[in-house]
Design a protein around this motif. Sequence first.
Motif, mmCIF file in Angstrom:
data_model
loop_
_atom_site.group_PDB
_atom_site.id
_atom_site.type_symbol
_atom_site.label_atom_id
_atom_site.label_comp_id
_atom_site.label_asym_id
_atom_site.label_seq_id
_atom_site.Cartn_x
_atom_site.Cartn_y
_atom_site.Cartn_z
ATOM 1 N N GLU A 33 0.905 -1.202 -0.159
ATOM 2 C CA GLU A 33 -0.143 0.065 -0.006
ATOM 3 C C GLU A 33 0.907 1.432 0.002
ATOM 4 O OE1 GLU A 33 -3.756 0.703 0.780
ATOM 5 O OE2 GLU A 33 -3.977 -1.616 0.096
ATOM 6 N N ARG A 43 -1.599 4.049 6.113
ATOM 7 C CA ARG A 43 -2.961 3.594 5.724
ATOM 8 C C ARG A 43 -3.529 2.558 6.708
ATOM 9 N NH1 ARG A 43 -4.457 5.986 1.158
ATOM 10 N NH2 ARG A 43 -2.641 7.131 0.254
ATOM 11 N N TRP A 51 -11.338 2.435 1.712
ATOM 12 C CA TRP A 51 -10.831 2.576 0.430
ATOM 13 C C TRP A 51 -12.077 2.799 -0.454
ATOM 14 C CZ3 TRP A 51 -10.584 -1.971 3.212
ATOM 15 C CH2 TRP A 51 -11.340 -2.998 2.857
#
Length: 186
Positions: free
Chosen positions: A38, A52, A111
């Motif tokens: 990520e 994240r 997300w």
Amino acid sequence: MTAITSENSLQNKTQTADFLCYLFIIFLAGCLVGWFYEEIFYWITEGMLRNRGVLYGPWLPIYGIGALGIYALKPVKTHPVRLFLLSSAVAGIVEYIIGFGGLHLFGLRLWDYRGLLLNIDGIICLRSVVSFAVMGLLFLYLMEPVLERMAARIRPKTAHTVCLALLLVFAADCILSALFRTPITY
């Protein structure tokens, strides 16, 4: 006879502890690799690094859950196409359940795939499912054999101590993050 039964019971408990420890290591390895993935992905696409996920530490539990699901596919390892398709299914199901739960239980969209091809509610999309399936193949063919060899070289007592220490750190992170961290949302 009682001594043999007692010895077998102790051996079974040790084997169970070894297996649970190994599963936890697979979980943490998946969490860590997912975090790196990520960070690199968003550094390339957005030009910035930021932690994240929902935890402070360098781990994303969704990837750990996915790693465990893909590890369960190990018996299919000799059939790469079938493994890819099943990895796609596992990745999609894990991502959808966690994304749906985050959105509908906690009001968090962690997300957002709404602008991407073949997305479902912005929670999963073709790109994510395919990329996570490829990661699943890399995990089963490259990473898991290395983890297995490393686990075989470590004494069980040492492995259990390391697992316990990592579990305590992970649990502390979960508690502190639940109390104080605001995750990045969309």
